[in-house]
Design a protein around this motif. Structure first.
Motif: not given
Length: 306
Positions: A176, A188-190, A245-248, A274
């Motif tokens: 994050f 992208s961030a996961c 681009r968010w993948y939570i 997200h």
């Protein structure tokens, strides 16, 4: 019953009578059918080091290299994959099965071949962030020393679109913060089961005063606004809402669910696009091993220029 004894073979039947002939046939098959050989796999090295002037030490890291790395001259996208508290650079290797899972995702077409870098944030002091007192600046090490070292030593594509960050628990918090601090660097961030930092300024004040008594309130407030995922999301400029681009992803039995849900709600209110997943599971490696193929697929979408 068919009798295949000598001089009694069916018309046109000629048996292979020697091991030499059999080996010749098998060798010929391998030459025309290379897929019969053992499938090519990626490689993991989990005890590599990079010198750090910022942290005044040799810093360990692990790396996954895709199956065709040694036989090609191409450059690859890169995923920085962060471990959780209590683990080190070997966590994703030993418990996360990064080699087998990534090889399979690439073979099945879910992921593009990529390099995965797994740094150690458990030696000296634990965590991915700069200390409030400024005497242990791990985040500075990551961006100023580790990333340049990786991009110089390995065939890594250095453009934003080919770089992603992911991690679990403490590493989810790192995912994050790194993407929020440097949206110009990550496509992208996961964050998985992420520790999102203090949820309120009062929480930050209470936590920091336990280990750093007598800190001025202005210092605590500034640190909270820099290191709280909620604060950073709430203060995000409009022109940055689509920068990453968010993948939570978080389990329904995870003890960190509240913070992740509050971040999701804040992002909805701010209209920050997200993906948010709540799946059956807890704060366990079983959950994160099941998350990793989805992470690899998600970051590959950007690497593929979706």
């Amino acid at each position: 019953m068919l009798n295949l004894s000598a001089n009694n073979y069916p018309t046109g039947y000629k048996p292979i009578t020697s091991m030499k002939k059999l080996l010749n046939v098998f060798t010929a098959l391998l030459m025309v059918c290379p897929f019969l050989t053992v499938a090519q796999t990626g490689k993991v090295y989990d005890n590599l080091t990079v010198p750090s002037k910022i942290l005044k030490s040799e810093r360990k890291f692990a790396i996954y290299l895709p199956p065709d790395y040694e036989t090609s001259d191409r450059s690859y996208p890169v995923l920085y994959l962060l471990h959780g508290a209590g683990d080190d650079q070997t966590g994703w290797v030993q418990f996360g099965e990064v080699l087998n899972i990534t090889d399979k995702a690439i073979k099945d077409g879910r992921a593009t071949p990529m390099i995965i870098v797994m740094p150690d944030a458990n030696t000296g002091r634990r965590g991915y962030f700069n200390d409030i007192k400024g005497d242990w600046n791990y985040e500075d090490f990551f961006f100023k020393e580790l990333m340049p070292y990786v991009e110089k030593k390995y065939r890594v594509k250095s453009e934003k679109r080919y770089r992603a960050v992911a991690g679990l628990s403490m590493g989810g918090g790192g995912s994050f913060i790194y993407a929020l601090h440097h949206p110009e660097l990550f496509s992208s961030a996961c964050p998985l089961s992420a520790a999102v930092g203090p949820l309120t300024l009062d929480d930050a004040r209470e936590s920091l005063n336990r280990t750093n008594p007598n800190l001025p309130d202005s210092v605590i407030s500034r640190y909270y606004n820099q290191q709280s995922v909620l604060a950073l999301m709430n203060n995000m400029p409009d022109n940055q809402k689509k920068a990453v681009r968010w993948y939570i992803d978080d389990g329904d039995d995870d003890f960190l669910y509240e913070g992740n849900c509050l971040v999701h709600i804040a992002m909805r209110k701010k209209e920050i696009p997200h993906e948010f997943r709540i799946r059956d599971g807890a704060h366990t490696w079983t959950y994160w091993r099941e998350s990793l193929p989805n992470v690899l697929e998600f970051v590959s979408q950007a690497f593929h220029q979706y």
